[in-house]
Design a protein around this motif. Structure first.
Motif, PDB file in Angstrom:
ATOM      1  N   ASP A   1       0.982  -1.514  -0.363  1.00  0.00           N
ATOM      2  CA  ASP A   1       0.213  -0.410   0.386  1.00  0.00           C
ATOM      3  C   ASP A   1       1.016   0.858   0.094  1.00  0.00           C
ATOM      4  O   ASP A   1       1.933   1.907   0.622  1.00  0.00           O
ATOM      5  N   PRO A   2       0.437   2.430  -0.854  1.00  0.00           N
ATOM      6  CA  PRO A   2       1.936   3.218  -0.753  1.00  0.00           C
ATOM      7  C   PRO A   2       1.233   4.140  -0.319  1.00  0.00           C
ATOM      8  O   PRO A   2       2.063   5.411  -0.144  1.00  0.00           O
ATOM      9  N   GLU A   3       0.388   4.765   0.933  1.00  0.00           N
ATOM     10  CA  GLU A   3      -0.331   5.337   1.347  1.00  0.00           C
ATOM     11  C   GLU A   3      -0.001   4.242   3.109  1.00  0.00           C
ATOM     12  O   GLU A   3      -1.143   3.482   3.759  1.00  0.00           O
ATOM     13  N   ALA A   4       0.674   4.564   3.970  1.00  0.00           N
ATOM     14  CA  ALA A   4       1.049   3.662   5.050  1.00  0.00           C
ATOM     15  C   ALA A   4      -0.391   5.357   5.972  1.00  0.00           C
ATOM     16  O   ALA A   4      -0.560   5.885   5.995  1.00  0.00           O
ATOM     17  N   ASP A   5      -0.232   3.791   6.925  1.00  0.00           N
ATOM     18  CA  ASP A   5      -0.971   4.441   8.064  1.00  0.00           C
ATOM     19  C   ASP A   5       0.509   4.868   9.110  1.00  0.00           C
ATOM     20  O   ASP A   5       1.824   4.910   8.597  1.00  0.00           O
ATOM     21  N   ASP A   6       0.202   5.263  10.191  1.00  0.00           N
ATOM     22  CA  ASP A   6       1.140   6.417  11.256  1.00  0.00           C
ATOM     23  C   ASP A   6       1.362   5.307  12.210  1.00  0.00           C
ATOM     24  O   ASP A   6       2.178   5.720  13.532  1.00  0.00           O
ATOM     25  N   ASN A   7       1.085   3.891  12.267  1.00  0.00           N
ATOM     26  CA  ASN A   7       1.824   2.859  13.356  1.00  0.00           C
ATOM     27  C   ASN A   7       3.026   2.044  12.778  1.00  0.00           C
ATOM     28  O   ASN A   7       2.809   1.595  11.909  1.00  0.00           O
ATOM     29  N   PRO A   8       3.969   2.201  13.274  1.00  0.00           N
ATOM     30  CA  PRO A   8       5.247   1.787  13.166  1.00  0.00           C
ATOM     31  C   PRO A   8       5.266   0.444  12.963  1.00  0.00           C
ATOM     32  O   PRO A   8       5.935  -0.284  11.962  1.00  0.00           O
ATOM     33  N   ALA A   9       4.432  -0.617  14.064  1.00  0.00           N
ATOM     34  CA  ALA A   9       4.277  -1.964  13.757  1.00  0.00           C
ATOM     35  C   ALA A   9       3.657  -2.480  12.814  1.00  0.00           C
ATOM     36  O   ALA A   9       3.665  -3.379  13.019  1.00  0.00           O
ATOM     37  N   THR A  10       2.416  -1.980  11.735  1.00  0.00           N
ATOM     38  CA  THR A  10       2.086  -2.840  11.063  1.00  0.00           C
ATOM     39  C   THR A  10       2.421  -2.185   9.807  1.00  0.00           C
ATOM     40  O   THR A  10       2.853  -1.192   9.088  1.00  0.00           O
ATOM     41  N   SER A  11       2.798  -3.209   8.679  1.00  0.00           N
ATOM     42  CA  SER A  11       3.662  -3.586   7.603  1.00  0.00           C
ATOM     43  C   SER A  11       2.385  -3.722   7.365  1.00  0.00           C
ATOM     44  O   SER A  11       1.023  -3.401   7.342  1.00  0.00           O
ATOM     45  N   GLU A  12       3.160  -2.484   5.345  1.00  0.00           N
ATOM     46  CA  GLU A  12       2.322  -2.217   4.306  1.00  0.00           C
ATOM     47  C   GLU A  12       2.409  -2.989   3.411  1.00  0.00           C
ATOM     48  O   GLU A  12       1.198  -2.770   1.628  1.00  0.00           O
ATOM     49  N   GLY A  13       3.324  -4.046   3.856  1.00  0.00           N
ATOM     50  CA  GLY A  13       2.966  -5.144   2.637  1.00  0.00           C
ATOM     51  C   GLY A  13       3.383  -6.543   3.123  1.00  0.00           C
ATOM     52  O   GLY A  13       2.970  -7.131   3.970  1.00  0.00           O
ATOM     53  N   VAL A  14       2.745  -7.297   1.916  1.00  0.00           N
ATOM     54  CA  VAL A  14       1.943  -8.698   2.430  1.00  0.00           C
ATOM     55  C   VAL A  14       2.186  -9.598   0.984  1.00  0.00           C
ATOM     56  O   VAL A  14       2.252  -9.363   0.246  1.00  0.00           O
ATOM     57  N   PHE A  15       2.740 -10.744   1.360  1.00  0.00           N
ATOM     58  CA  PHE A  15       2.300 -11.676   0.328  1.00  0.00           C
ATOM     59  C   PHE A  15       1.707 -12.541  -0.632  1.00  0.00           C
ATOM     60  O   PHE A  15       0.645 -12.336   0.119  1.00  0.00           O
ATOM     61  N   VAL A  16       1.786 -12.908  -1.140  1.00  0.00           N
ATOM     62  CA  VAL A  16      -0.168 -13.256  -2.149  1.00  0.00           C
ATOM     63  C   VAL A  16       0.220 -14.218  -3.092  1.00  0.00           C
ATOM     64  O   VAL A  16       1.434 -14.349  -3.824  1.00  0.00           O
ATOM     65  N   PHE A  17      -0.030 -15.822  -2.517  1.00  0.00           N
ATOM     66  CA  PHE A  17       0.451 -16.950  -3.271  1.00  0.00           C
ATOM     67  C   PHE A  17      -0.092 -17.371  -3.680  1.00  0.00           C
ATOM     68  O   PHE A  17      -1.649 -17.253  -3.585  1.00  0.00           O
ATOM     69  N   THR A  18       0.311 -17.645  -5.211  1.00  0.00           N
ATOM     70  CA  THR A  18      -0.554 -18.319  -6.079  1.00  0.00           C
ATOM     71  C   THR A  18      -0.536 -19.465  -6.077  1.00  0.00           C
ATOM     72  O   THR A  18      -0.903 -19.830  -7.630  1.00  0.00           O
ATOM     73  N   SER A  19       0.484 -20.262  -5.881  1.00  0.00           N
ATOM     74  CA  SER A  19       0.994 -21.850  -6.603  1.00  0.00           C
ATOM     75  C   SER A  19       1.751 -21.834  -8.251  1.00  0.00           C
ATOM     76  O   SER A  19       1.893 -22.365  -7.419  1.00  0.00           O
ATOM     77  N   SER A  20       0.932 -20.947  -8.867  1.00  0.00           N
ATOM     78  CA  SER A  20       1.094 -21.102 -10.380  1.00  0.00           C
ATOM     79  C   SER A  20       2.354 -19.841 -10.201  1.00  0.00           C
ATOM     80  O   SER A  20       2.323 -18.366  -9.567  1.00  0.00           O
ATOM     81  N   VAL A  21       2.723 -19.718 -11.545  1.00  0.00           N
ATOM     82  CA  VAL A  21       3.655 -18.387 -11.877  1.00  0.00           C
ATOM     83  C   VAL A  21       2.992 -17.224 -11.844  1.00  0.00           C
ATOM     84  O   VAL A  21       1.466 -17.952 -12.830  1.00  0.00           O
ATOM     85  N   PRO A  22       2.439 -16.547 -11.146  1.00  0.00           N
ATOM     86  CA  PRO A  22       1.697 -15.255 -10.997  1.00  0.00           C
ATOM     87  C   PRO A  22       1.557 -14.065 -13.227  1.00  0.00           C
ATOM     88  O   PRO A  22       2.768 -14.729 -13.621  1.00  0.00           O
ATOM     89  N   THR A  23       0.784 -13.681 -13.206  1.00  0.00           N
ATOM     90  CA  THR A  23      -0.028 -13.365 -14.638  1.00  0.00           C
ATOM     91  C   THR A  23       0.804 -11.601 -14.225  1.00  0.00           C
ATOM     92  O   THR A  23       0.822 -10.817 -15.316  1.00  0.00           O
TER      93      THR A  23
END
Length: 611
Positions: free
Chosen positions: A79-101
């Motif tokens: 998310d390019p718009e971060a919140d103001d809490n340093p404990a919360t990450s703004e990124g996450v992994f999306v598991f597709t199992s196959s090669v992503p498109t």
């Protein structure tokens, strides 16, 4: 020590019920089954476990910051718009199992299930990785700028490693609110899935066969002269270490080869992942350049005429099916780097057909091939003594039947043979009037003791040098397999393997005391792959009652190591001396552990003294 587990082995997704029952505590029951329009920081939350674990989410938006087309396939969004809490990450992994498109720079909106994936499985003790599984993805636009990376640096990573686990949760840190300004593991967790970067950093773990290396972002942290970062106690973790992998497949761009002390220069940037083989890992979209620092292999001093040189060397599952080049390289090391010791205790000598599991236990072909290579390298014509194990009873690689072997130079030292030793018969100590002797030489120490179940039994031998008897006990204690890693969700981690090594150490300690009870000034050396640190309970048990002294402690703290694991230079191989060994020189000869090209994963140890 080497792992036989595939580095990118697939592990089933962890269901929410299993997490709640077996690993994680406190997932919120107040969250609706379907959450629409949530932000990434809502998914990540302020602890290691998502408050939305097991829930369906929809309308999650972000910019793709990295795509992995191999192993655990998927991509990261931020998310390019971060919140103001340093404990919360703004990124996450999306598991597709196959090669992503999708491609880096795509703006996406997606729905899916929030899961907590535990690399290595629930029983590993590892922390979990928050991810979105079974995604339905809509690409909104392409070519967007990637969110600016968070710089991981010496000043951003806290000095303290981790909080103590919550006693009410079995010592787990999973439910604790992250404090990224106080604890290094909390800091890294607060960046899980986030686009991060490091500047030029020193390599502290050489490139391995799985195309990964380790750096430190803290140049001063427990540094030694050869460029490593020393692991000196359970309480002094090296917080600046970070694993580096590349998102580019090796077929498209070979991974750089680096040794300890080299520098990864320029910018290395990409999403911060968490995996089974090292924990927090910068998966590089952009990889820096390795600059060679010129690390050289060490050579020990040659023993004087009236000095006995005793070495121990784990030759990593050596057997006749290995290429001749391995035999030649190991032999050259014995001759050149170790200066042809008078006695060499070898660990991990396999039987005559290696891992072929057909009942073969003899290793005479293996040893002859090695001793012939030593002669060809200009070394002495070593003789050897050993005892074949029972088939499949000593652990190690299935079918390999590893064991310890004594090599000795007959022009310098003689072996006292007393027949009768076999895999199951124990040698004992006899003697009187201040002269101790072994009943069997070579012989095994207490082989029926349950401490040695599925483990290598100690090999004891009686040698004579310049008229003086020297007892050598060659060991290969139980491995650390099954221990939780230092990035476990249990803090401190559970080190279950220590229980067996403690019993093994007690057995060896008792045997040494049997010798010194008869001859207080007996020259006894306990050598080998102890598989534990110089500050460990194992070493303390070996030295109980002043029976032995860990010779590695004669070295400056920064030079105490024989192995590099996940960027930590550490002690596994040791030589311990009885009180009768009054003066000695000790050398941990660094020829393997710090290098990408290794003949073994262990560094040999050499001790020189005058019996």
């Amino acid at each position: 020590m080497s792992s036989s587990i595939p580095r990118f082995a697939a592990v089933s997704a962890v269901v929410a019920s299993a997490l709640a029952a077996g690993l994680l505590a406190g997932s919120s029951s107040a969250v609706a089954e379907d959450a629409a329009g949530v932000r990434i920081h809502d998914i990540q939350g302020t602890t290691r476990v998502s408050p939305l674990v097991g829930k369906q989410v929809a309308g999650v938006t972000g910019i793709v910051t990295g795509v992995r087309t191999y192993g655990s396939r998927g991509f990261w969004i931020q998310d390019p718009e971060a919140d103001d809490n340093p404990a919360t990450s703004e990124g996450v992994f999306v598991f597709t199992s196959s090669v992503p498109t999708v491609a880096v720079g795509d703006a996406v909106s997606l729905s899916g299930t929030v899961t907590e994936y535990v690399p290595g499985g629930l029983t590993s003790g590892n922390q979990s990785l928050t991810q979105i599984s079974k995604p339905v993805i809509t690409v909104l636009s392409q070519g967007n700028p990637v969110p600016a990376p968070v710089t991981i640096s010496s000043w951003s990573v806290p000095e303290e490693y981790t909080p103590e686990g919550d006693p009410a949760a079995g010592g787990s840190i999973n439910g604790l609110t992250l404090d990224p300004e106080t604890y290094a593991l909390d800091y890294y967790e607060s960046l899980e899935g986030t686009n991060v970067r490091i500047g030029s950093s020193r390599v502290v773990g050489a490139t391995d066969p799985y195309a990964e290396l380790w750096v430190t972002v803290k140049p001063w942290e427990n540094r030694n002269l050869r460029g490593g970062t020393v692991y000196g106690s359970y309480e002094s973790q090296n917080t600046g270490r970070l694993q580096i992998q590349s998102l580019t497949p090796l077929a498209q761009q070979p991974f750089p080869k680096a040794n300890v002390g080299d520098r990864l220069t320029g910018t290395t940037e990409g999403p911060l992942d968490f995996n089974q083989f090292g924990g927090y890992t910068l998966t590089a979209r952009t990889l820096g350049t390795v600059v060679d620092n010129g690390l050289e292999r060490e050579t020990t001093d040659r023993q004087h005429k009236n000095e006995l040189a005793v070495a121990t060397y784990n030759v990593e599952n050596l057997d006749p099916t290995d290429p001749q080049e391995k035999f030649d390289a190991l032999a050259k090391a014995v001759v050149d780097n170790l200066a042809s010791p008078d006695i060499v205790a070898l660990e991990e000598i396999q039987d005559n057909n290696g891992a072929k599991n057909d009942g073969t236990v003899a290793a005479d072909v293996t040893v002859k091939k090695f001793t012939d290579a030593i002669v060809a390298a200009g070394g002495p014509a070593y003789e050897w003594r050993s005892i074949d194990p029972e088939n499949g009873k000593d652990g190690g690689e299935p079918g390999g039947n590893i064991r310890q072997v004594f090599l000795f130079n007959p022009e310098r030292v003689s072996f006292t043979d007393r027949a009768g030793g076999d895999a199951t018969t124990a040698t004992a100590v006899t003697g009187s009037k201040g002269r101790a002797a072994l009943t069997l030489s070579p012989g095994r120490v207490d082989p029926a003791n349950a401490a040695w179940e599925a483990s290598r039994k100690p090999l004891a031998g009686e040698f004579v040098f310049r008229g003086r008897t020297v007892f050598v006990i060659a060991n290969h204690f139980g491995s650390k397999g099954g221990d939780e890693s230092i990035v476990s969700h249990h803090q401190p981690p559970t080190r279950s393997s220590e229980a067996k090594r403690l019993l093994q150490a007690q057995a060896v300690n008792a045997f040494v005391k049997d010798i010194t009870a008869i001859d207080k000034q007996a020259d006894v050396l306990v050598v080998g792959d102890i598989n534990d640190f110089e500050f460990s309970g194992t070493t303390k048990a070996l030295t109980d009652g002043g029976a032995l002294y860990p010779a590695v402690k004669s070295l400056p703290r920064s030079e105490r190591y024989s192995y590099v694991y996940q960027g930590n230079t550490q002690v596994l191989d040791q030589i311990l001396t009885s009180p009768g060994v009054h003066h000695f020189e000790y050398d941990s000869v660094h020829i393997n552990a710090e290098f990408a090209d290794q003949d073994s994963d262990h560094d040999p140890q050499v001790l020189r003294f005058r019996p």
